[in-house]
Design a protein around this motif. Structure first.
Motif, mmCIF file in Angstrom:
data_model
loop_
_atom_site.group_PDB
_atom_site.id
_atom_site.type_symbol
_atom_site.label_atom_id
_atom_site.label_comp_id
_atom_site.label_asym_id
_atom_site.label_seq_id
_atom_site.Cartn_x
_atom_site.Cartn_y
_atom_site.Cartn_z
ATOM 1 N N ASN B 56 0.831 -1.198 0.000
ATOM 2 C CA ASN B 56 0.000 0.000 0.000
ATOM 3 C C ASN B 56 0.870 1.255 0.000
ATOM 4 O OD1 ASN B 56 -2.653 0.813 -0.150
ATOM 5 N ND2 ASN B 56 -2.809 1.192 2.046
ATOM 6 N N ALA B 57 1.972 1.220 0.748
ATOM 7 C CA ALA B 57 2.842 2.386 0.822
ATOM 8 C C ALA B 57 3.499 2.666 -0.535
ATOM 9 C CB ALA B 57 3.907 2.181 1.895
ATOM 10 N N GLU B 58 3.846 1.600 -1.235
ATOM 11 C CA GLU B 58 4.492 1.810 -2.537
ATOM 12 C C GLU B 58 3.528 2.410 -3.553
ATOM 13 O OE1 GLU B 58 7.946 -1.643 -2.465
ATOM 14 O OE2 GLU B 58 5.889 -2.207 -2.904
ATOM 15 N N VAL B 59 2.258 2.008 -3.458
ATOM 16 C CA VAL B 59 1.267 2.530 -4.395
ATOM 17 C C VAL B 59 1.094 4.035 -4.212
ATOM 18 C CG1 VAL B 59 -1.186 2.521 -4.923
ATOM 19 C CG2 VAL B 59 0.035 0.383 -4.736
ATOM 20 N N THR B 60 1.270 4.512 -2.957
ATOM 21 C CA THR B 60 1.078 5.941 -2.720
ATOM 22 C C THR B 60 2.411 6.669 -2.553
ATOM 23 O OG1 THR B 60 0.784 5.414 -0.387
ATOM 24 C CG2 THR B 60 -1.207 5.716 -1.678
ATOM 25 N N SER B 61 3.485 6.064 -3.021
ATOM 26 C CA SER B 61 4.780 6.722 -2.825
ATOM 27 C C SER B 61 5.023 7.796 -3.880
ATOM 28 C CB SER B 61 5.907 5.679 -2.876
ATOM 29 O OG SER B 61 6.028 5.166 -4.192
ATOM 30 N N VAL B 62 5.851 8.753 -3.503
ATOM 31 C CA VAL B 62 6.299 9.776 -4.448
ATOM 32 C C VAL B 62 7.815 9.778 -4.400
ATOM 33 C CG1 VAL B 62 6.237 12.216 -5.055
ATOM 34 C CG2 VAL B 62 4.271 11.170 -3.937
ATOM 35 N N PRO B 63 8.534 9.607 -5.486
ATOM 36 C CA PRO B 63 8.015 9.264 -6.808
ATOM 37 C C PRO B 63 7.441 7.853 -6.826
ATOM 38 C CG PRO B 63 10.411 9.051 -6.773
ATOM 39 C CD PRO B 63 10.003 9.622 -5.451
ATOM 40 N N PRO B 64 6.691 7.505 -7.881
ATOM 41 C CA PRO B 64 6.054 6.195 -7.937
ATOM 42 C C PRO B 64 7.083 5.070 -7.885
ATOM 43 C CG PRO B 64 5.341 7.593 -9.760
ATOM 44 C CD PRO B 64 6.457 8.312 -9.081
ATOM 45 N N THR B 65 6.671 3.958 -7.353
ATOM 46 C CA THR B 65 7.541 2.790 -7.283
ATOM 47 C C THR B 65 7.281 1.923 -8.515
ATOM 48 O OG1 THR B 65 7.227 2.861 -4.904
ATOM 49 C CG2 THR B 65 8.248 0.870 -5.809
ATOM 50 N N PHE B 66 8.225 1.936 -9.440
ATOM 51 C CA PHE B 66 8.019 1.151 -10.658
ATOM 52 C C PHE B 66 8.403 -0.312 -10.439
ATOM 53 C CE2 PHE B 66 8.389 5.490 -12.182
ATOM 54 C CZ PHE B 66 7.270 5.565 -12.994
ATOM 55 N N PHE B 67 9.343 -0.513 -9.522
ATOM 56 C CA PHE B 67 9.762 -1.879 -9.241
ATOM 57 C C PHE B 67 9.616 -2.135 -7.749
ATOM 58 C CE2 PHE B 67 12.106 -0.280 -12.887
ATOM 59 C CZ PHE B 67 11.715 -1.202 -13.848
ATOM 60 N N PRO B 68 8.513 -2.773 -7.346
ATOM 61 C CA PRO B 68 8.274 -2.997 -5.916
ATOM 62 C C PRO B 68 9.463 -3.730 -5.294
ATOM 63 C CG PRO B 68 6.391 -3.710 -7.229
ATOM 64 C CD PRO B 68 7.468 -3.337 -8.194
ATOM 65 N N ARG B 69 9.741 -3.390 -4.037
ATOM 66 C CA ARG B 69 10.895 -3.981 -3.365
ATOM 67 C C ARG B 69 10.760 -5.496 -3.284
ATOM 68 N NH1 ARG B 69 12.810 -3.808 1.748
ATOM 69 N NH2 ARG B 69 10.760 -3.243 2.507
ATOM 70 N N GLU B 70 9.553 -5.936 -2.941
ATOM 71 C CA GLU B 70 9.321 -7.371 -3.056
ATOM 72 C C GLU B 70 7.976 -7.549 -3.756
ATOM 73 O OE1 GLU B 70 8.036 -9.642 0.437
ATOM 74 O OE2 GLU B 70 8.086 -7.744 1.527
ATOM 75 N N LEU B 71 7.869 -8.603 -4.540
ATOM 76 C CA LEU B 71 6.621 -8.824 -5.258
ATOM 77 C C LEU B 71 5.629 -9.505 -4.316
ATOM 78 C CD1 LEU B 71 7.979 -9.991 -8.715
ATOM 79 C CD2 LEU B 71 7.245 -7.712 -7.991
ATOM 80 N N ARG B 72 4.552 -8.816 -4.044
ATOM 81 C CA ARG B 72 3.609 -9.327 -3.045
ATOM 82 C C ARG B 72 2.483 -10.113 -3.705
ATOM 83 N NH1 ARG B 72 3.392 -5.654 2.151
ATOM 84 N NH2 ARG B 72 5.509 -4.830 2.025
ATOM 85 N N PHE B 73 2.762 -11.354 -3.944
ATOM 86 C CA PHE B 73 1.733 -12.188 -4.553
ATOM 87 C C PHE B 73 0.589 -12.475 -3.579
ATOM 88 C CE2 PHE B 73 5.397 -12.963 -7.245
ATOM 89 C CZ PHE B 73 4.826 -12.796 -8.493
ATOM 90 N N ASP B 74 0.864 -12.251 -2.299
ATOM 91 C CA ASP B 74 -0.225 -12.510 -1.343
ATOM 92 C C ASP B 74 -1.376 -11.520 -1.501
ATOM 93 O OD1 ASP B 74 1.599 -10.702 -0.503
ATOM 94 O OD2 ASP B 74 1.450 -11.174 1.624
ATOM 95 N N ASN B 75 -1.145 -10.407 -2.233
ATOM 96 C CA ASN B 75 -2.276 -9.537 -2.552
ATOM 97 C C ASN B 75 -3.343 -10.314 -3.328
ATOM 98 O OD1 ASN B 75 -1.147 -7.276 -1.383
ATOM 99 N ND2 ASN B 75 -0.109 -6.651 -3.277
ATOM 100 N N TYR B 76 -2.869 -11.233 -4.158
ATOM 101 C CA TYR B 76 -3.813 -12.032 -4.939
ATOM 102 C C TYR B 76 -4.568 -13.006 -4.049
ATOM 103 C CZ TYR B 76 -2.189 -10.102 -9.310
ATOM 104 O OH TYR B 76 -1.924 -9.240 -10.343
ATOM 105 N N LEU B 77 -3.853 -13.563 -3.077
ATOM 106 C CA LEU B 77 -4.541 -14.466 -2.148
ATOM 107 C C LEU B 77 -5.593 -13.705 -1.351
ATOM 108 C CD1 LEU B 77 -1.591 -16.641 -0.846
ATOM 109 C CD2 LEU B 77 -3.326 -17.197 -2.558
#
Lengths: 441, 292, 314
Positions: B56-77
């Motif tokens: 959630n923090a990366e989605v609202t970061s400035v500047p935008p986060t083009f490459f998330p620090r870790e890929l959170r596949f658990d969002n899909y779960l």
């Protein structure tokens, strides 16, 4: 989560779903009952059914997350009345009111169902509910066991129709880490309007480089201007629902509170809050404070900033005040199994059932003294402040046709919060228009 | 007029390869424009996927986060916790299949009759059917709801699909297609003593491939993406299709953005995958609809 | 429900009437009825009857718990005096105009994609077609994030070139433009396919002849491509306009009904929704729905009139 009603921000937002369906609904049904006079308190008073009384009734609710607790309650109920079968009918919040309106139009309301404040008087004045008068007279339910503001919320013209099931109050959630980073002392009980303005401004100033604000202003009634208008000593709608409190200096002060936060830069402005909701500003660590409700504790504990969150009572204006709102169980006046439905209504209001609700966690039960489980549910947060708030709580402002004026508030107030329109002008405009809507009821 | 089927086969593609470079100059300019444009088309989808794997923090970061620090596949779960995904997927698939099959049958029969049969009132009936193409779908909602309710079909797959089974557009599409087929085929059969049904069934139906696949594709897209009507008739969330589930989720103020994005990816995924598998046919089928 | 109108099409254009050639009067007996009846009955029940009912509703007022009261033309009188109605018409026209700007672009793109021998042409077609298959609700949520005034990547891109981006979706005026841009973005897929099919039908001999006459590429485009493509362009224009008049989902999902700029930004269909569902004034909403129907009808008739001036069917 969504069990709580009502900032109409939320009302309107989810209105998409609600409304859309509303389309088809009301009014279409042939014949169309309703539209009548308020229910006559029915002659036959309530007496508990016999233990072996057999019936099948429907319980209409909107919150899937509470179904486990409800089923536990029904299990207890069935120990007393093994032959009354209860079907729990869950309709998501978005469609609940639409569906209810349709059912009200066709005399097919569930036997017993959840009701909220903004909709209560509309249904009550159209004779949709069975009064609880005879239940109270028979001593099966004692109104003194519940917060008075909630009993009042479900009373129209001196007749009570609903038994409170749960409630929620408002407080200020804050982010300890951001306060520390800005070097500002965290808020404490007993703080005031001046304190919140000063702290919010100080944090915005200190952390502006990171795009962080002191507070994300609440732009809805329930967790925003209703509370501050009450704190300023005013009211939104008079207790009898006939007269608006807008137009008074107290209302102006309550509105000004938010205008000051926004125009001073302590809070993101209306555009920013419209692009990104206040809760998101807070949970993403971009705002240090957020005035919100007890129902938001799950959002807090599931957020990335969960370990930095704490909660404190609302700051004091001329007086301490919060809006209280709660859901009530009501019985349909047209129920074919009224006696069984009322038996369930009585059972759900009992201390045992209410304690069980609290232990299973989803809500703050309404029965006085059963709320400890709520406080213990997330020990790291000082949830006690929501209970203490009952002492200074005021009922959620409603009238016979709440939605007729509630929509005007946001429309007129948002430009005033932003400083685009003067607070006095907005206040005067609301006074005229809201009063006109009330007079038309 | 050649039949659309024949035209589609691209028989005109007679351009000589030799003179291409001369006639059209370099393709470089075309590639530059199309790559830039294509990127603009795909960007929201890429960004959607990136957001669905962020915090959630990366989605609202400035500047935008083009490459998330870790890929959170658990969002899909998490999607499966916040919406009854599989039952809604089932509803979506069901309503889509039923609509495709029934629309093709009804529209093919009716389209053929309007194109090739003679009967009193044909003009009037056709005009009435075509008139409803002009009417915004909102106009029907109130009454359709009432009808479906009176039929006792609220919260059922039958209730969701009912109005969508009868398509003026599909009828028109099939009529136009049959108008384009040569009459000689039928006349020969008629002389052999075939009745109208036999003519339709044995002679004409086998020729309808391109039109039917175009219709099927449009019905799939329409049915999968439709929001307003299923929203009105399904009051139980597990009896609603995915479009309704997603709209409902978007209305929950406490849902976090990455999970919402993950839900929107999952909701669109089946149709995107189907499209990628069938893309050649889809594109040819749809291009067909543009030919009179 | 009809297919969403973005797919709706066309004009019954110049279809030769083959019925006449079908020989001497023949009768098909009751067969045609059997063929048409299932569809036509459904159309009557679910479409024609609702239209009649809506006409009736537009003269009534709905009670909260049902029941309609006949109020004559009051809803209509209110509608023609309501400034929001005209505002909604204007907004819808602005949206349509911006989306229509996509058509010339689509002609240009289609002519590029359909160059003989262009590699990756089918990949390009797929890319441009993606927005068409995307679920409007889902993709609007993504755009909403992209347009976010504080965290969106659009303003980030602008900041790279030194522009301090506005709050697109919550500033009056800009909100409508933003939604229109998304409509513009989504308008290419089908248009490119239809125009591409039209381009393929232009005989290559015409280009060769023009070339022999020494026509420049631009001249060939003007004198050969444009006139011969005009029926396809006309068709795309019709479906685009009808689709634009239905603007609702994107507006709803991108702005949200509670957005302070909504009153200034709402489309006709949103205005209908607002009155019918949020304000629960269904009789008035029925009048709006019929007004939308009349407006689309008028616009379409005008287009068919105008087509004679520029559409070439030979």
């Amino acid at each position: 989560m969504m069990n709580r009603i009502s900032p109409h921000a939320r009302l309107r937002r989810r209105g998409w779903l609600t409304g859309i369906a509303a389309l088809g609904l009301a009014g279409l049904l042939a014949g169309c009952a309703g539209g009548g006079s308020p229910a006559e308190p029915s002659g036959d008073g309530y007496t508990p059914p016999a233990k072996d009384f057999a019936a099948e009734i429907t319980y209409g609710v909107w919150d899937q997350t509470q179904v486990d607790a409800i089923n536990a309650n029904i299990e207890g109920f069935n120990k007393e009345y093994p032959n009354i079968k209860v079907n729990v009918n869950v309709t998501p919040w978005g469609d609940y009111w639409t569906k209810l309106q349709t059912q009200g139009s066709s005399s097919t309301l569930p036997d017993i169902f959840w009701m909220n404040g903004p909709n209560f008087q509309l249904y009550a004045s159209n004779g949709m509910f069975e009064p609880i008068t005879s239940i109270v007279d028979g001593g099966y339910i004692k109104p003194a066991d519940y917060p008075k503001a909630l009993i009042d919320l479900y009373t129209l013209d001196g007749v009570s129709y609903g038994v409170p099931k749960d409630f929620d109050t408002i407080a200020v959630w804050y982010n300890k880490a951001l306060f520390a980073k800005a070097g500002v002392e965290v808020p404490k009980a007993g703080w005031t309007w001046d304190d919140i303005q000063t702290k919010a401004k100080a944090i915005s100033t200190a952390l502006s480089g990171d795009g962080i604000y002191g507070i994300a202003a609440a732009t809805d009634g329930q967790s925003g201007y209703y509370d501050t208008i009450l704190q300023a000593g005013g009211d939104v709608i008079s207790a009898d629902g006939k007269k608006t409190g807008y137009g008074t200096p107290e209302a102006a002060a309550g509105i000004q509170f938010w205008t000051d936060l926004i125009t001073s830069g302590a809070s993101p402005n209306i555009q920013q809050l419209s692009d990104t909701p206040a809760l998101t500003w807070f949970t993403s660590g971009k705002a240090a404070m957020f005035q919100g409700g007890s129902w938001q504790r799950n959002a807090m504990v599931q957020s990335d900033i969960k370990d930095d969150v704490q909660v404190v009572e609302l700051p004091k204006g001329e007086r301490q005040a919060t809006v209280i709102h709660g859901v009530a169980n009501v019985v349909s006046a047209k129920s074919a199994n009224k006696q069984a439905a009322q038996a369930l209504q009585v059972y759900l209001a009992s201390k045992a059932a209410q304690e069980q609700q609290g232990e299973m966690g989803a809500v703050i039960p309404a029965f006085n003294g059963t709320q400890q489980a709520f406080v213990d549910s997330i020990p790291q947060y000082d949830l006690q402040v929501f209970l203490d708030a009952i002492a200074y709580s005021f009922p959620y402002p409603v009238s016979k046709n709440t939605s007729a004026w509630a929509g005007l508030e946001a429309e007129i107030l948002l430009p005033a919060f932003n400083g685009d329109v003067s607070v006095d002008k907005a206040n005067a405009e609301l006074a005229t228009k809201v009063q006109a809507a009330l007079d038309a009821e | 007029m050649t039949s659309p089927a024949v035209r589609m086969s691209g028989s005109r593609r007679a351009h000589g390869r030799g003179s291409e470079a001369k006639r059209y100059g370099s393709h470089l300019f075309a590639h530059i424009v199309l790559v830039l444009g294509g990127f603009a088309m795909a960007l929201p989808f890429l960004w959607q996927i990136i957001m669905s794997l962020s915090s959630n923090a990366e989605v609202t970061s400035v500047p935008p986060t083009f490459f998330p620090r870790e890929l959170r596949f658990d969002n899909y779960l998490a999607v499966f916790d916040v919406m009854p995904f599989f039952s809604q997927l089932g509803v979506s698939i069901w309503i889509t299949v039923i609509r495709v099959v029934v629309q093709i049958i009804l529209c093919t029969f009716a389209g053929y009759a309007f194109a090739r049969m003679r009967f009193r009132g044909r003009g009037l009936m056709l005009a009435l059917v075509l008139a409803i193409l002009m009417v915004p779908s909102q106009v029907y909602l109130l009454s359709q709801y009432q009808i479906v309710q009176n039929l006792g079909l609220l919260d059922t797959v039958a209730g969701i699909v009912a109005p969508g089974l009868f398509s003026a557009f599909g009828t028109f599409l099939m009529r136009q297609f049959f108008l384009g087929l040569p009459v000689e085929l039928e006349e020969a059969a008629r002389l052999d003593g075939a009745n109208p049904f036999q003519i339709f069934w044995k002679i004409m139906l086998p020729l309808t491939g391109p039109a039917v696949s175009a219709l099927a594709i449009l019905v799939v897209l329409f049915s999968w993406n439709e929001l307003l009507w299923p929203l009105v008739v399904s009051t139980r969330s597990d009896a609603a299709p995915l479009s309704v589930g997603l709209a409902a989720l978007a209305g929950v103020p406490t849902v976090n953005y990455p999970v919402l994005m993950a839900a929107s990816v999952l909701t669109m995924a089946p149709i995107l995958i189907l499209f990628i598998i069938l893309q050649r046919r889809v594109i040819e089928g749809l291009a067909f609809t543009g030919i009179k | 429900m009809t297919l969403s109108l973005r797919t709706v099409r066309t004009p019954v254009v110049s279809t030769p009437d083959r019925r006449r050639s079908a020989g001497p009067a023949r009768t098909d007996g009751w067969w045609p009825w059997a063929f048409v009846a299932p569809l036509f009955l459904g159309v009557c029940v679910f479409y024609l009857w609702p239209i009649l009912q809506t006409v009736y509703f537009s003269f009534t007022k709905f009670g909260v718990f049902g029941g309609q009261t006949w109020i004559g033309a009051a809803n209509w009188a209110r509608l023609v005096q309501d400034p929001d109605f005209y505002r909604a018409i204007l907004n819808t026209l602005i949206y349509s105009a911006i989306v229509l700007l996509g058509i010339p672009v689509a002609v240009f793109l289609a002519s590029l994609i359909n160059r003989p021998g262009l590699r990756f042409a089918s990949l390009y077609r797929v890319l441009f077609f993606l927005p068409y298959i995307a679920m409007p609700v889902a993709i609007s949520l993504v755009w909403r994030m992209m347009f976010n005034g504080d965290f969106g990547i659009i303003n980030y891109a602008l900041s790279l070139v030194g522009i301090d981006g506005p709050h697109w979706l919550s500033t009056p005026g800009l909100a409508l433009i933003s939604v229109s841009l998304v409509g513009f973005w989504g308008s290419f897929g089908l248009a490119i396919l239809i125009l591409g099919a039209g381009l393929k039908n232009i005989p290559v001999e015409l280009y060769e002849a023009a070339e022999l006459d020494g026509a420049t590429p631009w001249r060939r485009f003007r004198s050969v491509t444009v006139p011969l493509l005009s029926p396809s362009v006309f068709f795309v224009t019709i479906i685009t306009i009808i689709g634009s008049f239905q603007l609702f989902d994107a507006l709803y999902a991108m702005l949200g009904p509670n957005n302070p700029v909504m009153p200034a930004t709402q489309s006709l269909v949103f205005y209908f929704y607002e009155n019918g569902f949020i304000r629960n004034d269904k009789g008035f909403a029925a009048a709006i729905a019929l007004a939308i129907l009349v407006i689309i009808g008028i616009v379409t008739v005008i287009q068919f009139r105008l087509q004679k001036r520029w559409v070439n069917y030979d």
